[in-house]
Design a protein around this motif. Structure first.
Motif, mmCIF file in Angstrom:
data_model
loop_
_atom_site.group_PDB
_atom_site.id
_atom_site.type_symbol
_atom_site.label_atom_id
_atom_site.label_comp_id
_atom_site.label_asym_id
_atom_site.label_seq_id
_atom_site.Cartn_x
_atom_site.Cartn_y
_atom_site.Cartn_z
ATOM 1 N N TYR A 1 0.812 -1.216 0.000
ATOM 2 C CA TYR A 1 0.000 0.000 0.000
ATOM 3 C C TYR A 1 0.849 1.271 0.000
ATOM 4 C CZ TYR A 1 -3.351 3.554 1.439
ATOM 5 O OH TYR A 1 -4.109 4.682 1.500
ATOM 6 N N SER A 2 1.848 1.321 0.895
ATOM 7 C CA SER A 2 2.582 2.572 1.090
ATOM 8 C C SER A 2 3.986 2.580 0.495
ATOM 9 C CB SER A 2 2.714 2.867 2.586
ATOM 10 O OG SER A 2 3.603 1.939 3.200
ATOM 11 N N GLY A 3 4.534 1.386 0.267
ATOM 12 C CA GLY A 3 5.922 1.302 -0.169
ATOM 13 C C GLY A 3 6.905 1.236 0.990
ATOM 14 N N LEU A 4 6.405 1.287 2.236
ATOM 15 C CA LEU A 4 7.297 1.252 3.402
ATOM 16 C C LEU A 4 7.639 -0.185 3.759
ATOM 17 C CD1 LEU A 4 8.807 2.566 5.744
ATOM 18 C CD2 LEU A 4 6.671 2.494 7.058
ATOM 19 N N ASN A 5 8.914 -0.535 3.603
ATOM 20 C CA ASN A 5 9.426 -1.846 3.985
ATOM 21 C C ASN A 5 10.344 -1.633 5.189
ATOM 22 O OD1 ASN A 5 11.026 -4.204 4.256
ATOM 23 N ND2 ASN A 5 10.532 -4.774 2.154
ATOM 24 N N MET A 6 9.968 -2.191 6.337
ATOM 25 C CA MET A 6 10.697 -1.966 7.583
ATOM 26 C C MET A 6 11.630 -3.117 7.943
ATOM 27 S SD MET A 6 7.591 -0.158 9.724
ATOM 28 C CE MET A 6 8.589 0.544 11.059
ATOM 29 N N GLU A 7 11.971 -3.956 6.965
ATOM 30 C CA GLU A 7 12.838 -5.106 7.249
ATOM 31 C C GLU A 7 14.277 -4.694 7.547
ATOM 32 O OE1 GLU A 7 11.531 -8.924 4.872
ATOM 33 O OE2 GLU A 7 11.408 -7.170 3.560
ATOM 34 N N SER A 8 14.678 -3.504 7.120
ATOM 35 C CA SER A 8 16.048 -3.053 7.349
ATOM 36 C C SER A 8 16.042 -1.583 7.742
ATOM 37 C CB SER A 8 16.886 -3.222 6.076
ATOM 38 O OG SER A 8 16.443 -2.297 5.080
ATOM 39 N N TYR A 9 17.145 -1.146 8.326
ATOM 40 C CA TYR A 9 17.311 0.269 8.667
ATOM 41 C C TYR A 9 17.187 1.117 7.401
ATOM 42 C CZ TYR A 9 19.597 4.599 10.078
ATOM 43 O OH TYR A 9 19.888 5.921 10.307
ATOM 44 N N GLU A 10 17.812 0.653 6.322
ATOM 45 C CA GLU A 10 17.782 1.403 5.061
ATOM 46 C C GLU A 10 16.362 1.560 4.540
ATOM 47 O OE1 GLU A 10 21.652 0.112 6.091
ATOM 48 O OE2 GLU A 10 19.891 -1.164 5.784
ATOM 49 N N GLY A 11 15.570 0.493 4.620
ATOM 50 C CA GLY A 11 14.182 0.558 4.169
ATOM 51 C C GLY A 11 13.368 1.516 5.017
ATOM 52 N N LEU A 12 13.605 1.478 6.331
ATOM 53 C CA LEU A 12 12.899 2.371 7.246
ATOM 54 C C LEU A 12 13.236 3.830 6.926
ATOM 55 C CD1 LEU A 12 11.164 2.719 9.808
ATOM 56 C CD2 LEU A 12 13.267 2.447 11.137
ATOM 57 N N MET A 13 14.512 4.106 6.702
ATOM 58 C CA MET A 13 14.933 5.481 6.447
ATOM 59 C C MET A 13 14.515 5.958 5.050
ATOM 60 S SD MET A 13 15.997 6.295 9.342
ATOM 61 C CE MET A 13 16.668 7.929 9.076
ATOM 62 N N LYS A 14 14.377 5.028 4.114
ATOM 63 C CA LYS A 14 13.900 5.400 2.776
ATOM 64 C C LYS A 14 12.458 5.892 2.868
ATOM 65 C CE LYS A 14 13.012 3.548 -1.807
ATOM 66 N NZ LYS A 14 12.474 2.368 -2.442
ATOM 67 N N GLY A 15 11.669 5.226 3.706
ATOM 68 C CA GLY A 15 10.297 5.648 3.919
ATOM 69 C C GLY A 15 9.329 5.047 2.922
ATOM 70 N N THR A 16 8.305 5.815 2.582
ATOM 71 C CA THR A 16 7.246 5.339 1.697
ATOM 72 C C THR A 16 7.486 5.856 0.284
ATOM 73 O OG1 THR A 16 5.807 7.257 1.922
ATOM 74 C CG2 THR A 16 5.615 5.556 3.634
ATOM 75 N N ARG A 17 6.610 5.455 -0.623
ATOM 76 C CA ARG A 17 6.708 5.987 -1.986
ATOM 77 C C ARG A 17 6.424 7.480 -1.995
ATOM 78 N NH1 ARG A 17 2.183 2.584 -2.473
ATOM 79 N NH2 ARG A 17 3.496 1.094 -3.540
ATOM 80 N N TYR A 18 5.865 8.002 -0.909
ATOM 81 C CA TYR A 18 5.547 9.438 -0.813
ATOM 82 C C TYR A 18 6.662 10.236 -0.151
ATOM 83 C CZ TYR A 18 1.130 7.067 -1.537
ATOM 84 O OH TYR A 18 0.152 6.244 -2.019
ATOM 85 N N GLY A 19 7.668 9.550 0.374
ATOM 86 C CA GLY A 19 8.782 10.242 1.005
ATOM 87 C C GLY A 19 9.150 9.654 2.345
ATOM 88 N N PRO A 20 10.155 10.245 2.998
ATOM 89 C CA PRO A 20 10.639 9.741 4.281
ATOM 90 C C PRO A 20 9.554 9.805 5.354
ATOM 91 C CG PRO A 20 12.141 11.395 3.385
ATOM 92 C CD PRO A 20 10.908 11.414 2.532
ATOM 93 N N ILE A 21 9.650 8.887 6.335
ATOM 94 C CA ILE A 21 8.714 8.905 7.465
ATOM 95 C C ILE A 21 9.428 9.288 8.751
ATOM 96 C CG2 ILE A 21 7.134 7.216 6.463
ATOM 97 C CD1 ILE A 21 8.416 5.242 8.620
#
Length: 111
Positions: free
Chosen positions: A42-62
């Motif tokens: 739905y959002s593009g947020l993948n929290m499996e890694s620090y990098e994924g968390l910091m990348k955020g969603t397809r709408y931008g950082p969280i």
């Protein structure tokens, strides 16, 4: 130490991503926010890694390192938005919320 009422509380310790934040993400967020999960789809947020968390969603950082007040991750888990995370699940505990808040305010480091 600082005194809160009649209780002595240790001042905020350094929060570790690996020791403090990742376990909360593992147990409370990955059900939806992992590869193939509904939250990631739905959002593009993948929290499996620090990098994924910091990348955020397809709408931008969280995460706004150093500022939990405006960090979308904190807004969502604290219920300060129209929706709360985890979505349709038990809210994070005050302790878990404080760990996220302290970690973000301390710079959201991969430590």
């Amino acid at each position: 130490f600082m005194t809160v009422g009649n209780v002595q509380a240790e001042s905020r310790k350094k929060v570790s991503f690996a020791d403090d934040v990742r376990p909360i993400i593992h147990y409370r967020c990955l059900e939806c926010h992992q590869t193939g999960g509904p939250g990631t789809a739905y959002s593009g947020l993948n929290m499996e890694s620090y990098e994924g968390l910091m990348k955020g969603t397809r709408y931008g950082p969280i995460i706004t390192p150093g500022n939990a007040l405006v960090s979308n991750l904190n807004v969502l888990v604290e219920g300060r938005a129209g929706i709360r995370m985890p979505h349709n699940r038990k809210p994070l505990t005050p302790c878990e919320i404080r760990i996220f808040r302290d970690w973000v305010n301390q710079g959201a480091k991969n430590n």
